[in-house]
Design an enzyme around this catalytic site. Structure first.
Site, PDB file in Angstrom:
ATOM      1  N   GLY A  18       0.777  -1.235   0.000  1.00 30.55           N
ATOM      2  CA  GLY A  18       0.000   0.000   0.000  1.00 30.55           C
ATOM      3  C   GLY A  18       0.809   1.286   0.000  1.00 30.55           C
ATOM      4  O   GLY A  18       0.347   2.311   0.498  1.00 30.55           O
ATOM      5  N   ARG A  71     -14.397 -16.329 -10.015  1.00 27.94           N
ATOM      6  CA  ARG A  71     -14.129 -14.899 -10.201  1.00 27.94           C
ATOM      7  C   ARG A  71     -15.419 -14.071 -10.216  1.00 27.94           C
ATOM      8  O   ARG A  71     -15.496 -12.983  -9.638  1.00 27.94           O
ATOM      9  CB  ARG A  71     -13.396 -14.740 -11.537  1.00 27.94           C
ATOM     10  N   LEU A  99      -9.964  -8.447 -13.121  1.00 26.47           N
ATOM     11  CA  LEU A  99     -11.385  -8.122 -12.891  1.00 26.47           C
ATOM     12  C   LEU A  99     -12.245  -8.642 -14.038  1.00 26.47           C
ATOM     13  O   LEU A  99     -11.824  -8.648 -15.196  1.00 26.47           O
ATOM     14  CB  LEU A  99     -11.538  -6.601 -12.751  1.00 26.47           C
ATOM     15  N   HIS A 115       0.577   0.594 -13.332  1.00 30.03           N
ATOM     16  CA  HIS A 115       1.308  -0.606 -13.749  1.00 30.03           C
ATOM     17  C   HIS A 115       2.791  -0.250 -13.857  1.00 30.03           C
ATOM     18  O   HIS A 115       3.142   0.789 -14.425  1.00 30.03           O
ATOM     19  CB  HIS A 115       0.778  -1.093 -15.105  1.00 30.03           C
ATOM     20  N   ASP A 151      -4.132  -4.612 -18.374  1.00 29.93           N
ATOM     21  CA  ASP A 151      -3.073  -3.602 -18.547  1.00 29.93           C
ATOM     22  C   ASP A 151      -3.165  -2.927 -19.914  1.00 29.93           C
ATOM     23  O   ASP A 151      -2.170  -2.393 -20.411  1.00 29.93           O
ATOM     24  CB  ASP A 151      -1.673  -4.224 -18.375  1.00 29.93           C
ATOM     25  N   GLU A 180       6.074   6.184  -9.201  1.00 36.04           N
ATOM     26  CA  GLU A 180       4.655   5.817  -9.048  1.00 36.04           C
ATOM     27  C   GLU A 180       3.981   6.739  -8.032  1.00 36.04           C
ATOM     28  O   GLU A 180       2.849   7.192  -8.224  1.00 36.04           O
ATOM     29  CB  GLU A 180       4.528   4.359  -8.575  1.00 36.04           C
TER      30      GLU A 180
END
Ligand code: GRF
Length: 223
Positions: A18, A71, A99, A115, A151, A180
């Site tokens: 995180g 899923r 997802l 990413h 991605d 990032e």
């Protein structure tokens, strides 16, 4: 700066440390970005990021994908939790899940991901090692809209770092991670304030088609 109530209500999804979540908590706390985090949700109970959220008095939820048969059922349960907060935006910050199309469609154009590569190069995992193995000169990270393609959604902002002669995957990852933490709050603010939009699979900045991702730091200076 807008009052917290005016800011876009945001859910951050995590699976691990995180540190990107922390960069958004910090930027939001300083009033630098037009969002407030309504809740942090993890699919891993031991995710360190949950501690970061608790420290910042942000509600946390944990939903373990291992408890679901597939899923689809996990994503449906995740949607139910998320929608209790009626969020404007979703931020994936090291959320290690693919997802379903149903999930992505439900929040169409409102999900961001970061990413660790200069997309479209190096989708998937182990990006740092693969870039080193291929003797690339540059590596980096990209914030993009999430679409059904892994991605593969339209990019928004990209930060580059050089690959140095004695880099390992770990040293390179650390250099990329610093960037990032700079670009994710910028992208989140652009979406929260409505300046960036995803239309028909293309990013638009201030209603103009983004022909290439905003470069960090050069392009971001001009925002
Ligand atoms: C980052 O490298 C991010 O690019 C990738 O997962 C990692 C998450 O790190 N998607 P953290 O949990 O934010 O520290």
């Amino acid at each position: 700066m807008s009052e917290p109530a005016d800011r876009a209500s945001t859910i951050v999804l995590i699976s691990g440390g995180g540190t990107n979540l922390q960069s958004i908590i910090d930027a939001s706390g300083r009033g630098e970005i037009a969002l407030r985090i309504a809740a942090v949700i993890s699919n891993k109970p031991a995710a360190k990021g949950l501690e970061r959220a608790r420290k910042a008095n942000i509600p946390v939820e944990c939903i373990e994908n291992g408890n679901f048969p597939d899923r689809q059922s996990f994503d449906r349960a995740l949607i139910e939790i998320i929608d209790q907060y009626s969020p404007d935006l979703l931020i994936l910050a090291g959320f290690m899940r693919i997802l379903t199309p149903e999930f992505v469609t439900h929040y169409d154009g409102r999900i961001l991901n970061i990413h660790p590569s200069l997309l479209p190069a190096y989708t998937g995992l182990h990006t740092h090692q693969r870039a080193i193995d291929n003797k690339e000169k540059w590596h980096g990270c990209t914030v993009h809209f999430v679409t059904e393609q892994l991605d593969g959604g339209p990019p928004i902002i990209q930060g580059r770092v050089p690959i140095l002669a004695n880099d390992t995957a770990a040293t390179l990852a650390a250099r990329v991670l610093e960037v990032e933490h700079k670009i994710y709050p910028i992208a989140a603010d652009l979406l929260a304030s409505g300046r960036i939009q995803c239309k028909n699979g293309v990013s638009y900045l201030d209603d103009k088609r983004l022909e290439q991702p905003i470069g960090y730091p050069e392009g971001a200076d001009a925002l």
